[in-house]
Design a protein around this motif. Structure first.
Motif: not given
Length: 275
Positions: A164, A174, A183, A185-189, A191-193, A196
């Motif tokens: 972080q 990127e 999947e 990664v999508d749950r990992n805060p 990388f949400r901004s 991906v």
């Protein structure tokens, strides 16, 4: 993307090329303009302050479209990249004056948020692509295509606070992962901004990554870089380099070195301090 029932030769060519880069907005060269059609035009027009027009207006096969002058394309591409989109540039390859029928076209480069070059970077000096390969630990590689800066490091896990901190410190534009990891990664805060991109898992294969890196740096092994066999950092680095070359449709010859980044070399500032 839907297509008209009956296609003209130009639209047949367009859809054939469109399938080569389904994730990107396609800029299709027509004369002195790059045109965008269908959903691409609908998405891009408001972002670029363009008027959305159409071909076959009022007919059953009306096609939304908008366009930009080819000589000013970079400024429009930069705006799309800053909005998190990837852009595929389709150029005329054949000479229209010597061509009977439709001129040959092909994608000459694909520009993603993490593979933009200096002419498209406006907001800050660095433009890092982050490549992540997770196993028992996490291997990561950061590549700035605009300058050739290229380094790798490791983390204890995806939840490692140092990851972080580095996302704040290096501000990658990127991140690429193997498709099997998206999947998680999508749950990992963290990388949400960040945009991906999922790539084939084979790009992170240890043998393939080693071949990519040894060919790039003209070495027999990776030991000189401090990387052992099956090092996750090497897999991440090989994938980053291969991905960037595939987007630009050419080798990254200006990337001349790979270094390992060790936290002990720096006075580290955490994410909260950097904000």
């Amino acid at each position: 993307m839907t297509s008209p029932t009956k296609l003209t030769p130009m639209l047949e060519q367009y859809f054939e090329i469109r399938r080569q880069a389904p994730e990107a907005i396609l800029l299709y060269r027509l004369g002195d303009f790059y045109e965008m059609f269908f959903e691409d035009a609908v998405r891009a027009a408001p972002l670029l302050d363009l008027v959305l027009t159409s071909r076959g207006k009022g007919g059953d096969s009306e096609i939304p479209m908008c366009g930009v002058p080819y000589h000013a394309a970079d400024q429009y591409v930069a705006r799309l990249i800053r909005a998190g989109f990837s852009v595929a540039i389709c150029d005329q390859i054949g000479d229209p004056s010597l061509t009977k029928g439709i001129v040959k076209r092909e994608i000459t480069r694909i520009i993603t948020p993490g593979t933009a070059t200096e002419s498209l970077i406006i907001e800050r000096d660095s433009c890092y692509l982050l490549s992540i390969h997770a196993g028992e630990t996490v291997g990561a590689a950061y590549l700035d295509v605009s300058t050739g800066d290229f380094f790798a490091k490791s983390y204890e896990s995806m939840a490692d606070p140092r990851l972080q901190d580095d996302l704040s410190r290096f501000a990658p534009r990127e991140v690429i992962f193997g498709r099997s990891a998206v999947e998680a990664v999508d749950r990992n805060p963290p990388f949400r901004s960040i945009p991906v991109t999922a790539v084939d898992d084979a790009w992170f294969d240890a043998d393939r990554a080693r071949q990519v890196l040894t060919r790039q740096f003209a070495t027999q092994t990776l030991l000189g870089f401090g990387l052992e066999e099956n090092d996750l950092r090497a897999s991440a680095a090989g994938a980053a380099l291969a991905y960037a070359a595939s987007r630009h449709k050419k080798p990254m010859e200006h990337v001349r070195a790979l270094r390992l980044d060790h936290d002990g070399q720096y006075l580290l500032l955490d994410a909260a301090t950097l904000e």
